[in-house]
Design a protein around this motif. Structure first.
Motif, PDB file in Angstrom:
ATOM      1  N   GLU A 143       1.003  -1.269  -0.027  1.00  0.00           N
ATOM      2  CA  GLU A 143       0.164   0.003  -0.023  1.00  0.00           C
ATOM      3  C   GLU A 143       1.031   1.156   0.065  1.00  0.00           C
ATOM      4  N   GLU A 144       1.935   1.042   0.630  1.00  0.00           N
ATOM      5  CA  GLU A 144       2.974   2.404   0.675  1.00  0.00           C
ATOM      6  C   GLU A 144       4.162   2.030   0.200  1.00  0.00           C
ATOM      7  N   ILE A 145       4.659   2.635  -0.487  1.00  0.00           N
ATOM      8  CA  ILE A 145       6.159   2.519  -1.057  1.00  0.00           C
ATOM      9  C   ILE A 145       7.195   3.415  -0.192  1.00  0.00           C
ATOM     10  N   LEU A 146       8.177   2.717   0.529  1.00  0.00           N
ATOM     11  CA  LEU A 146       9.073   3.341   1.307  1.00  0.00           C
ATOM     12  C   LEU A 146      10.415   3.548   0.477  1.00  0.00           C
TER      13      LEU A 146
ATOM     14  N   GLY B 156      14.459  -5.627  -9.169  1.00  0.00           N
ATOM     15  CA  GLY B 156      14.003  -5.568  -7.724  1.00  0.00           C
ATOM     16  C   GLY B 156      14.314  -4.219  -7.021  1.00  0.00           C
ATOM     17  N   LEU B 157      14.251  -3.077  -7.737  1.00  0.00           N
ATOM     18  CA  LEU B 157      14.431  -1.640  -7.314  1.00  0.00           C
ATOM     19  C   LEU B 157      13.227  -0.869  -6.965  1.00  0.00           C
ATOM     20  N   GLY B 158      12.103  -1.485  -7.559  1.00  0.00           N
ATOM     21  CA  GLY B 158      11.010  -0.992  -7.024  1.00  0.00           C
ATOM     22  C   GLY B 158      10.271  -0.121  -8.266  1.00  0.00           C
ATOM     23  N   LYS B 159      10.678  -0.546  -9.854  1.00  0.00           N
ATOM     24  CA  LYS B 159      10.248   0.306 -10.817  1.00  0.00           C
ATOM     25  C   LYS B 159       8.910  -0.122 -10.697  1.00  0.00           C
ATOM     26  N   THR B 160       8.537  -1.589 -10.825  1.00  0.00           N
ATOM     27  CA  THR B 160       7.113  -1.736 -11.248  1.00  0.00           C
ATOM     28  C   THR B 160       6.115  -1.369  -9.866  1.00  0.00           C
ATOM     29  N   ALA B 161       6.714  -1.617  -8.689  1.00  0.00           N
ATOM     30  CA  ALA B 161       5.835  -1.277  -7.586  1.00  0.00           C
ATOM     31  C   ALA B 161       5.425  -0.088  -7.894  1.00  0.00           C
TER      32      ALA B 161
ATOM     33  N   SER C 214      12.891  -0.034 -18.134  1.00  0.00           N
ATOM     34  CA  SER C 214      14.083  -0.743 -18.774  1.00  0.00           C
ATOM     35  C   SER C 214      15.250  -1.051 -17.526  1.00  0.00           C
ATOM     36  N   ASN C 215      15.795  -2.177 -17.604  1.00  0.00           N
ATOM     37  CA  ASN C 215      16.998  -2.307 -16.725  1.00  0.00           C
ATOM     38  C   ASN C 215      18.263  -1.986 -17.360  1.00  0.00           C
ATOM     39  N   ASN C 216      18.159  -1.345 -18.535  1.00  0.00           N
ATOM     40  CA  ASN C 216      19.420  -0.874 -19.159  1.00  0.00           C
ATOM     41  C   ASN C 216      19.544   0.505 -19.233  1.00  0.00           C
TER      42      ASN C 216
HETATM   43  N1  LIG Z   1      10.198   0.925  -2.193  1.00  0.00           N
HETATM   44  C1  LIG Z   1       9.742  -0.155  -1.948  1.00  0.00           C
HETATM   45  N2  LIG Z   1       8.782  -0.279  -0.690  1.00  0.00           N
HETATM   46  C2  LIG Z   1       8.063  -1.493  -0.710  1.00  0.00           C
HETATM   47  N3  LIG Z   1       8.295  -2.514  -1.357  1.00  0.00           N
HETATM   48  C3  LIG Z   1       9.263  -2.467  -2.206  1.00  0.00           C
HETATM   49  C4  LIG Z   1       9.978  -1.471  -2.682  1.00  0.00           C
HETATM   50  N4  LIG Z   1      10.482  -1.519  -3.780  1.00  0.00           N
HETATM   51  C5  LIG Z   1      10.693  -2.823  -4.097  1.00  0.00           C
HETATM   52  N5  LIG Z   1       9.702  -3.453  -3.163  1.00  0.00           N
HETATM   53  C6  LIG Z   1       9.401  -4.749  -3.352  1.00  0.00           C
HETATM   54  O1  LIG Z   1      10.119  -5.474  -3.720  1.00  0.00           O
HETATM   55  C7  LIG Z   1       9.737  -6.447  -5.185  1.00  0.00           C
HETATM   56  C8  LIG Z   1      10.542  -5.827  -6.295  1.00  0.00           C
HETATM   57  O2  LIG Z   1      10.137  -4.766  -6.751  1.00  0.00           O
HETATM   58  P1  LIG Z   1       9.542  -4.390  -8.300  1.00  0.00           P
HETATM   59  O3  LIG Z   1       9.041  -5.582  -8.930  1.00  0.00           O
HETATM   60  O4  LIG Z   1       8.958  -3.079  -8.235  1.00  0.00           O
HETATM   61  O5  LIG Z   1      11.226  -4.182  -8.834  1.00  0.00           O
HETATM   62  P2  LIG Z   1      11.485  -3.714 -10.434  1.00  0.00           P
HETATM   63  O6  LIG Z   1      12.407  -2.746 -10.206  1.00  0.00           O
HETATM   64  O7  LIG Z   1      10.291  -3.610 -11.344  1.00  0.00           O
HETATM   65  O8  LIG Z   1      12.260  -4.969 -10.713  1.00  0.00           O
HETATM   66  P3  LIG Z   1      12.188  -5.912 -12.164  1.00  0.00           P
HETATM   67  O9  LIG Z   1      12.955  -5.128 -13.393  1.00  0.00           O
HETATM   68  O10 LIG Z   1      13.092  -7.240 -11.886  1.00  0.00           O
HETATM   69  O11 LIG Z   1      10.939  -6.060 -12.638  1.00  0.00           O
HETATM   70  C9  LIG Z   1       8.163  -6.183  -5.077  1.00  0.00           C
HETATM   71  O12 LIG Z   1       7.656  -7.257  -4.339  1.00  0.00           O
HETATM   72  C10 LIG Z   1       8.026  -4.971  -4.452  1.00  0.00           C
HETATM   73  O13 LIG Z   1       6.648  -4.983  -3.835  1.00  0.00           O
END
Ligand SMILES: Nc1ncnc2c1ncn2[C@@H]1O[C@H](COP(=O)(O)OP(=O)(O)OP(=O)(O)O)[C@@H](O)[C@H]1O
Length: 398
Positions: free
Chosen positions: A26-29, A61-66, A184-186
């Motif tokens: 719910e919250e992005i930290l 895994g750096l939160g782009k999608t979230a 993008s990852n790139n």
């Molecule tokens: N700032 C954040 N606060 C809370 N949860 C986070 C945060 N950043 C990432 N997450 C959690 O970490 C996981 C990976 O994040 P996400 O899928 O957004 O990464 P991504 O940058 O889109 O990576 P990819 O390129 O591999 O898809 C998810 O479960 C997401 O909910």
């Protein structure tokens, strides 16, 4: 006498789904700056104007999608209470492994009314698919934000990024507005675009940096509070998961995986508190899981070569030269009923790829007085992981 489940009376989880990959927090930290730039770029949507295009860069895994999902949800709620705002439609497409035609066709099919027949796979071209896309965007009207995930994987991305942003000025769109969100990852993606696109693509770039241990700790604490019953997770277990992931790319997905798998290990052992030791064991399990997936992703012949080197390793015959590996590989391939690649060069190409992917260590050797050099190879991972994964793959194929 109880059945296999009768001993399982307690659980450490209050809500385990919070640790699943599909869970949307719910919250992005720890991403306030990124969220700020994102809101700036999209604010025009609230006033019925065309938004800026947004490109998000960063490793896995750096939160782009979230963050993107969070922004889209927040924008939808805000649009609902603003008079000047148009209806907002958000569309999403992953570009990995797709051609431009496939991507545009996918968008068209998502936009078509339920009773319409799908846009055909064959017979029409990318230009036709774009025409249909514009027709559908205009039919719905309002503002459309289109999220292109893994956009750097798209062939002919220049055409997409030249066409869509100009659709309105070129008269293809009259009743709708469109904004692009590229993920993008790139980091060098922008440099790879054509000069024409680079010069004209009005965009905000947001770059996601790796999380440090403190940031990961806060993200994990927040998850743990929701996922576990009170007192079921040691602070030191969270600190350990955060520290391990911070050392290794600062990936939040990996940190959450460590916590989930650590908790599963604790449950399996009948412990009611997740501790450092459980996280340590989770680390090995998560690493093995990742390696298994990486092996599965290799082509059939690359897997035969890995299997061959794993077998040589078990016999103590490594590092080995490419000729020795080729001999073993031929036997392995034939045992699976496959016809082996015939040239030494093709084996050497595979070895060089597998070395680059981090599966193999490569040692340079000299012929001594004769001069000249050659390579010897050995696995850079536990041979049992290779052999077990191969067995799993073969069992699944049977
Ligand atoms: N700032 C954040 N606060 C809370 N949860 C986070 C945060 N950043 C990432 N997450 C959690 O970490 C996981 C990976 O994040 P996400 O899928 O957004 O990464 P991504 O940058 O889109 O990576 P990819 O390129 O591999 O898809 C998810 O479960 C997401 O909910």
């Amino acid at each position: 006498m109880g059945g296999p489940f009768s001993d399982l009376t307690e659980t450490i989880f209050a809500d385990k789904s919070v640790l699943n990959e599909s869970y949307q927090p719910e919250e992005i930290l720890e991403r306030d700056e990124e969220i700020d730039s994102f809101s700036h770029a999209l604010q025009d949507v609230l006033f019925g104007r065309e938004p800026e295009n947004v490109f998000l860069y960063g490793k896995a895994g750096l939160g782009k999608t979230a963050v993107t999902k969070y922004m889209m949800d927040e924008l939808q709620s805000e649009v609902a209470v603003r008079e000047e705002a148009n209806d907002l439609h958000v569309h999403q497409v992953n570009c990995n492994g797709k051609t431009l035609f496939m991507v545009v066709r996918r968008l068209v099919n998502d936009l078509l009314p339920d009773d319409a027949s799908e846009f055909p796979k064959r017979g029409l071209g990318t230009g036709d698919a774009f025409d249909e896309l514009y027709a559908q965007l205009d039919r719905l009207g309002g503002t459309h934000l289109i999220v292109f995930d893994e956009i750097d994987h798209l062939d002919d991305v220049n055409t997409l990024l030249y066409e869509l942003p100009r659709a309105r000025s070129n008269g293809h769109l009259t009743d709708s507005l469109v904004g692009i969100i590229g993920i993008s990852n790139n980091y060098t993606f922008r440099q790879s675009l054509s000069a024409k696109v680079k010069d004209t693509l009005m965009e905000t770039e947001i770059s996601f940096s790796p999380y440090d241990a403190g940031e990961l700790r806060r993200i994990l604490h927040d998850r743990a509070d929701r996922a576990f019953i009170d007192g079921a997770c040691d602070d030191s277990a969270i600190a350990k998961a955060a520290a391990l992931s911070a050392q290794d790319m600062g990936n939040a997905r990996q940190a959450i995986d460590l916590l989930r798998v650590g908790a599963e290990v604790a449950e399996r052992d009948g412990d009611n508190v997740v501790s450092d030791d459980h996280i340590e064991e989770a680390r090995t399990l998560v690493q093995r899981g990742r390696l298994r997936n990486k092996i599965r992703d290799q082509t059939e012949h690359a897997q035969y070569i890995l299997e061959t080197i794993a077998k040589l390793d078990k016999r103590g015959d490594v590092p080995a030269r490419s000729k020795t590996i080729q001999d073993g590989y031929e036997r392995v391939a034939e045992a699976y009923g496959a016809s082996p690649l015939t040239t030494l060069k093709s084996i050497q190409d595979h070895l060089s790829d597998l070395h680059m992917l981090g599966f193999l260590l490569r040692h340079e050797r000299n012929y001594g007085l004769k001069g000249g050099q050659y390579y010897e190879y050995e696995l850079d991972l536990d041979p049992d992981i290779v052999l077990e994964t191969r067995e799993e793959i073969i069992d699944a194929a049977d």
